[in-house]
Design a protein around this motif. Sequence first.
Motif, PDB file in Angstrom:
ATOM      1  N   VAL A  17       0.826  -1.219   0.000  1.00 11.09           N
ATOM      2  CA  VAL A  17       0.000   0.000   0.000  1.00 11.09           C
ATOM      3  C   VAL A  17       0.853   1.259   0.000  1.00 11.09           C
ATOM      4  O   VAL A  17       0.543   2.236  -0.683  1.00 11.09           O
ATOM      5  CB  VAL A  17      -0.967  -0.004   1.206  1.00 11.09           C
ATOM      6  CG1 VAL A  17      -1.721   1.321   1.289  1.00 11.09           C
ATOM      7  CG2 VAL A  17      -1.947  -1.162   1.092  1.00 11.09           C
ATOM      8  N   TRP A  18       1.956   1.252   0.757  1.00 12.96           N
ATOM      9  CA  TRP A  18       2.772   2.471   0.833  1.00 12.96           C
ATOM     10  C   TRP A  18       3.395   2.803  -0.521  1.00 12.96           C
ATOM     11  O   TRP A  18       3.555   3.974  -0.869  1.00 12.96           O
ATOM     12  CB  TRP A  18       3.840   2.342   1.915  1.00 12.96           C
ATOM     13  CG  TRP A  18       4.983   1.421   1.613  1.00 12.96           C
ATOM     14  CD1 TRP A  18       5.083   0.101   1.948  1.00 12.96           C
ATOM     15  CD2 TRP A  18       6.195   1.751   0.915  1.00 12.96           C
ATOM     16  NE1 TRP A  18       6.270  -0.414   1.496  1.00 12.96           N
ATOM     17  CE2 TRP A  18       6.982   0.567   0.877  1.00 12.96           C
ATOM     18  CE3 TRP A  18       6.707   2.927   0.341  1.00 12.96           C
ATOM     19  CZ2 TRP A  18       8.233   0.525   0.269  1.00 12.96           C
ATOM     20  CZ3 TRP A  18       7.946   2.889  -0.264  1.00 12.96           C
ATOM     21  CH2 TRP A  18       8.698   1.708  -0.299  1.00 12.96           C
ATOM     22  N   MET A  19       3.719   1.771  -1.313  1.00 16.31           N
ATOM     23  CA  MET A  19       4.279   2.008  -2.641  1.00 16.31           C
ATOM     24  C   MET A  19       3.195   2.507  -3.595  1.00 16.31           C
ATOM     25  O   MET A  19       3.448   3.352  -4.462  1.00 16.31           O
ATOM     26  CB  MET A  19       4.927   0.729  -3.187  1.00 16.31           C
ATOM     27  CG  MET A  19       6.143   0.282  -2.403  1.00 16.31           C
ATOM     28  SD  MET A  19       7.042  -1.094  -3.171  1.00 16.31           S
ATOM     29  CE  MET A  19       8.069  -0.207  -4.356  1.00 16.31           C
ATOM     30  N   GLN A  20       1.974   1.987  -3.432  1.00 17.71           N
ATOM     31  CA  GLN A  20       0.847   2.474  -4.232  1.00 17.71           C
ATOM     32  C   GLN A  20       0.616   3.953  -3.940  1.00 17.71           C
ATOM     33  O   GLN A  20       0.394   4.747  -4.860  1.00 17.71           O
ATOM     34  CB  GLN A  20      -0.418   1.678  -3.896  1.00 17.71           C
ATOM     35  CG  GLN A  20      -0.362   0.201  -4.248  1.00 17.71           C
ATOM     36  CD  GLN A  20      -1.606  -0.526  -3.792  1.00 17.71           C
ATOM     37  OE1 GLN A  20      -2.710   0.002  -3.853  1.00 17.71           O
ATOM     38  NE2 GLN A  20      -1.442  -1.748  -3.324  1.00 17.71           N
ATOM     39  N   LYS A  21       0.668   4.301  -2.664  1.00 20.94           N
ATOM     40  CA  LYS A  21       0.403   5.678  -2.236  1.00 20.94           C
ATOM     41  C   LYS A  21       1.377   6.667  -2.864  1.00 20.94           C
ATOM     42  O   LYS A  21       1.001   7.774  -3.250  1.00 20.94           O
ATOM     43  CB  LYS A  21       0.488   5.768  -0.710  1.00 20.94           C
ATOM     44  CG  LYS A  21       0.195   7.151  -0.155  1.00 20.94           C
ATOM     45  CD  LYS A  21       0.287   7.158   1.365  1.00 20.94           C
ATOM     46  CE  LYS A  21       0.043   8.550   1.922  1.00 20.94           C
ATOM     47  NZ  LYS A  21       0.162   8.572   3.409  1.00 20.94           N
ATOM     48  N   TYR A  22       2.642   6.276  -2.986  1.00 25.54           N
ATOM     49  CA  TYR A  22       3.665   7.175  -3.507  1.00 25.54           C
ATOM     50  C   TYR A  22       3.973   6.947  -4.987  1.00 25.54           C
ATOM     51  O   TYR A  22       4.960   7.453  -5.517  1.00 25.54           O
ATOM     52  CB  TYR A  22       4.943   7.048  -2.679  1.00 25.54           C
ATOM     53  CG  TYR A  22       4.796   7.605  -1.282  1.00 25.54           C
ATOM     54  CD1 TYR A  22       4.801   8.980  -1.045  1.00 25.54           C
ATOM     55  CD2 TYR A  22       4.624   6.750  -0.195  1.00 25.54           C
ATOM     56  CE1 TYR A  22       4.641   9.488   0.235  1.00 25.54           C
ATOM     57  CE2 TYR A  22       4.470   7.252   1.098  1.00 25.54           C
ATOM     58  CZ  TYR A  22       4.487   8.625   1.303  1.00 25.54           C
ATOM     59  OH  TYR A  22       4.327   9.127   2.568  1.00 25.54           O
TER      60      TYR A  22
END
Length: 251
Positions: free
Chosen positions: A201-206
Amino acid sequence: MKEISFLNSRMNAVSMKETVALIKASIEKGVFFQHVVVNVAKLVNMQSDKVLHESVQACDLINIDGQGVVLGAKFCGHDIPERVAGVDLFHELIAMSEKEGFPIFLLGATQEVVEKTQEKVRQLYPTVIIAGYNDGYFWNDEEAVVDKIRKSGAKLLFVAITSPKKENFINKWQDKLGVNFVMGVGGTFDVVAGKVKRAPVWMQKYGLEWLYRVLQEPSRMFMRYLVTNSKFAVLLLKEKLVKKAKPKPKD
């Protein structure tokens, strides 16, 4: 629908919630509604592929999927509420279809993947009506598959075929599919079926899903993203310079 013009393409700057509401309203009205998402690769390819460009621009709703497009559009002065990722929209629409009783049809990927996809969809959404499904290797007899979709009674069709094949197929057969809504979902079935892992999710967010894919398949994806992203950067700079050169309207 808020509309912008970016890199020679019309697209809609709308949120996920607005997108689902627009699609639901269209299905309830019984009118045909064609949807597509654009990411960096597709936008770059649209600059030279006229057929793909025409197929995308013929759609009723063009969502911004790739985070690179969101950031690029903002860089050029456009107000984009959020990224509407195709895989997330797929789940939102399946949930909406289950609630409203809209039958769906799954088209694309290999036979194994599409079968696993429909099994997973049934697990996650037990009461959704899956009117039918078919793999994406039907190019020797497109009419037979179109006929199968039409006879299924589906209202929503999800097409998991690579670009530009899926956009061109939808544009070619839209009047004979018998559905109210069509969406190209690219590699979504691979993700749903568990064949491909989605980025954290954190990679999707950024906006780092591209990097996650490179790390998974470096030999295949590195050069593809290097070339595509380089071309996108050049297009962005040209767009920014053209916008700066335009005279501001007088009061």
